[in-house]
Design an enzyme around this catalytic site. Structure first.
Site, mmCIF file in Angstrom:
data_model
loop_
_atom_site.group_PDB
_atom_site.id
_atom_site.type_symbol
_atom_site.label_atom_id
_atom_site.label_comp_id
_atom_site.label_asym_id
_atom_site.label_seq_id
_atom_site.Cartn_x
_atom_site.Cartn_y
_atom_site.Cartn_z
ATOM 1 N N TYR A 136 -0.593 40.702 -11.634
ATOM 2 C CA TYR A 136 -1.063 40.445 -13.007
ATOM 3 C C TYR A 136 0.109 40.560 -13.991
ATOM 4 O O TYR A 136 0.366 39.663 -14.784
ATOM 5 C CB TYR A 136 -2.157 41.452 -13.355
ATOM 6 C CG TYR A 136 -2.567 41.506 -14.818
ATOM 7 C CD1 TYR A 136 -3.600 40.717 -15.290
ATOM 8 C CD2 TYR A 136 -1.940 42.377 -15.713
ATOM 9 C CE1 TYR A 136 -4.000 40.781 -16.622
ATOM 10 C CE2 TYR A 136 -2.323 42.450 -17.042
ATOM 11 C CZ TYR A 136 -3.360 41.654 -17.490
ATOM 12 O OH TYR A 136 -3.742 41.728 -18.811
ATOM 13 N N ASN A 160 -3.411 48.865 -25.293
ATOM 14 C CA ASN A 160 -4.714 49.203 -24.690
ATOM 15 C C ASN A 160 -5.852 48.855 -25.636
ATOM 16 O O ASN A 160 -6.188 49.632 -26.522
ATOM 17 C CB ASN A 160 -4.727 50.683 -24.309
ATOM 18 C CG ASN A 160 -3.567 51.016 -23.380
ATOM 19 O OD1 ASN A 160 -2.597 51.676 -23.772
ATOM 20 N ND2 ASN A 160 -3.638 50.542 -22.161
ATOM 21 N N ILE A 191 -13.694 65.226 -17.058
ATOM 22 C CA ILE A 191 -12.735 65.829 -16.130
ATOM 23 C C ILE A 191 -11.380 65.150 -16.305
ATOM 24 O O ILE A 191 -11.260 63.934 -16.186
ATOM 25 C CB ILE A 191 -13.224 65.690 -14.667
ATOM 26 C CG1 ILE A 191 -14.579 66.401 -14.535
ATOM 27 C CG2 ILE A 191 -12.203 66.289 -13.699
ATOM 28 C CD1 ILE A 191 -15.292 66.119 -13.237
HETATM 29 N N1 NAD Z 1 -8.432 44.021 -22.760
HETATM 30 C C1 NAD Z 1 -7.204 44.537 -22.711
HETATM 31 O O1 NAD Z 1 -6.998 45.780 -22.821
HETATM 32 C C2 NAD Z 1 -6.005 43.646 -22.540
HETATM 33 C C3 NAD Z 1 -4.717 44.208 -22.523
HETATM 34 C C4 NAD Z 1 -3.624 43.396 -22.349
HETATM 35 C C5 NAD Z 1 -3.798 42.018 -22.224
HETATM 36 N N2 NAD Z 1 -5.047 41.472 -22.220
HETATM 37 C C6 NAD Z 1 -5.184 40.022 -22.042
HETATM 38 O O2 NAD Z 1 -6.034 39.479 -23.051
HETATM 39 C C7 NAD Z 1 -6.738 38.349 -22.530
HETATM 40 C C8 NAD Z 1 -8.225 38.493 -22.793
HETATM 41 O O3 NAD Z 1 -8.673 39.698 -22.173
HETATM 42 P P1 NAD Z 1 -10.201 40.175 -22.236
HETATM 43 O O4 NAD Z 1 -10.161 41.662 -22.274
HETATM 44 O O5 NAD Z 1 -10.913 39.419 -23.313
HETATM 45 O O6 NAD Z 1 -10.706 39.724 -20.785
HETATM 46 P P2 NAD Z 1 -12.162 39.265 -20.301
HETATM 47 O O7 NAD Z 1 -12.182 39.432 -18.823
HETATM 48 O O8 NAD Z 1 -13.238 39.892 -21.127
HETATM 49 O O9 NAD Z 1 -12.151 37.708 -20.633
HETATM 50 C C9 NAD Z 1 -11.512 36.766 -19.828
HETATM 51 C C10 NAD Z 1 -12.305 35.473 -19.879
HETATM 52 O O10 NAD Z 1 -11.634 34.533 -19.016
HETATM 53 C C11 NAD Z 1 -12.616 33.849 -18.252
HETATM 54 N N3 NAD Z 1 -11.972 33.389 -17.005
HETATM 55 C C12 NAD Z 1 -11.584 34.148 -15.942
HETATM 56 N N4 NAD Z 1 -11.059 33.368 -14.981
HETATM 57 C C13 NAD Z 1 -11.105 32.095 -15.447
HETATM 58 C C14 NAD Z 1 -10.695 30.846 -14.915
HETATM 59 N N5 NAD Z 1 -10.171 30.754 -13.692
HETATM 60 N N6 NAD Z 1 -10.879 29.730 -15.665
HETATM 61 C C15 NAD Z 1 -11.438 29.807 -16.899
HETATM 62 N N7 NAD Z 1 -11.847 30.958 -17.451
HETATM 63 C C16 NAD Z 1 -11.678 32.092 -16.727
HETATM 64 C C17 NAD Z 1 -13.730 34.857 -18.019
HETATM 65 O O11 NAD Z 1 -14.979 34.245 -17.731
HETATM 66 C C18 NAD Z 1 -13.746 35.614 -19.340
HETATM 67 O O12 NAD Z 1 -14.658 35.045 -20.269
HETATM 68 C C19 NAD Z 1 -6.379 38.282 -21.053
HETATM 69 O O13 NAD Z 1 -5.361 37.316 -20.871
HETATM 70 C C20 NAD Z 1 -5.854 39.670 -20.730
HETATM 71 O O14 NAD Z 1 -4.936 39.645 -19.668
HETATM 72 C C21 NAD Z 1 -6.154 42.251 -22.382
#
Ligand code: NAD
Length: 310
Positions: A146, A175, A205
């Site tokens: 990732y 985060n 915990i």
């Molecule tokens: N949430 C966090 O703490 C965090 C931290 C760092 C980076 N990010 C990045 O932010 C972005 C959004 O994160 P999030 O928390 O909203 O994640 P999430 O899992 O809630 O949303 C991801 C979305 O992508 C869709 N998806 C997954 N695989 C797919 C595919 N093959 N084709 C089309 N759609 C697909 C899912 O259905 C989902 O709606 C991501 O790129 C994640 O890596 C999030």
């Protein structure tokens, strides 16, 4: 003049659903491109009913589908991804979605000549930082498929910039937490686990002394940063999106105990823990995006606890 359209992959997920209302307020049209593997269909249907949002239910692994669906869009936000824990369990799927998917979205955006692409990168590109706060120019050391795909994504954006003039911003999210987050979210699952235990009168915990820290950024603040990056004058660089404050697990526990309003004491589970710490240097976000987080961890956690009680 017709409205501009933002193509947003993964737009039906946690962060996407916080960004879309801000874009609608700014009079953009939205095209969500999401395979709905984790998307919130109920919320997407509500947005589609506004008449300014459409859903293309497709997968970023299919380059032709991405290319066709992006026709007519002026801006791109790329969020679709599989998470860090799934990427360790299944590197094949992770590389497919996160690496091939990145390339499909970036190549299509370059071909269509969009005005700006914003990519969700991650603080995890830094690996375990040698110093705090973490600055964009620090050494990168991504450790899982990732994290490696996030770093490679940033490099690939540089390629399409040089070869086809793509204008991009890569936001290194720290985060992220807030309403709508699924409870198994990797780093932030500790928040939900602790809240659930506190509500049922059980003490949280903590492994070791609880010194491990994170930079918790509220999704409402983060969403504003995404919109700012879509419209900023400067482009083609990574930008940290965090608060700059590192909150240890022990501090987080205190904040949650207060928010839930109980008087239990956490249990410290004496064992050796690899203490990792995180805090973003957000000078660049301030200077380049004119962005500043508004919600303190105390406020954000209190709001989360209140919302979950409803
Ligand atoms: N949430 C966090 O703490 C965090 C931290 C760092 C980076 N990010 C990045 O932010 C972005 C959004 O994160 P999030 O928390 O909203 O994640 P999430 O899992 O809630 O949303 C991801 C979305 O992508 C869709 N998806 C997954 N695989 C797919 C595919 N093959 N084709 C089309 N759609 C697909 C899912 O259905 C989902 O709606 C991501 O790129 C994640 O890596 C999030």
């Amino acid at each position: 003049m017709s409205k501009k359209t933002v193509f947003i992959t993964g737009g039906a997920g946690f962060i996407g659903l916080h960004v879309i209302p801000l874009l609608l307020e700014k009079d953009y049209r939205i095209r969500i491109f999401d395979n709905m593997s984790r998307g919130d269909r109920g919320r997407v249907n509500e947005l589609v009913a506004t008449g300014n949002v459409e859903l293309v239910e497709q997968d970023v692994r299919y380059g032709g589908a991405v290319h066709n669906a992006m026709k007519g869009c002026s801006h791109v936000i790329h969020f679709a991804t599989v998470s860090i824990n799934k990427s360790q369990a299944d590197p094949y799927e992770s590389i497919d979605i996160n690496m091939v998917g990145n390339n499909n979205v970036f190549a299509a955006a370059a071909d269509h000549g969009v005005e700006r692409l914003v990519f969700a990168s991650s603080a995890s590109v830094y690996g375990d930082p040698k110093k705090l706060p973490m600055h964009e120019d620090d050494e990168l050391n991504p450790l899982t498929p990732y994290c490696i795909s996030k770093r490679a994504g940033e490099d690939l954006l540089g390629f399409y910039q040089r070869s086809k003039g793509l204008s991009w911003m890569a936001l290194r999210f720290f985060n992220v937490y807030g309403p709508g987050q699924k409870i198994e979210a990797y780093y932030t699952s500790v928040i939900n686990t602790f809240i659930q235990r506190l509500r049922s009168g059980q003490p949280p915990i903590i492994d070791g002394k609880g010194e491990q820290s994170m930079d918790f950024i509220h999704v409402t603040d983060l969403a504003k940063g995404v919109v700012a990056a879509l419209e900023s004058e400067q482009d083609n660089m990574p930008v940290n999106i965090g608060t700059g404050v590192d909150t240890s697990i022990a501090q987080l526990t205190k904040i949650l105990i207060q928010a839930v309003g109980t008087d239990v004491e956490p249990i410290f589970n004496p064992r050796d823990v690899l203490v990792s710490r995180r805090a973003a240097d957000i000078t660049r976000a301030r200077e380049v995006l004119g962005w500043e987080p508004q919600i303190t961890v105390e406020q954000g956690m209190n709001e989360l606890v209140k919302n979950q009680a409803r």
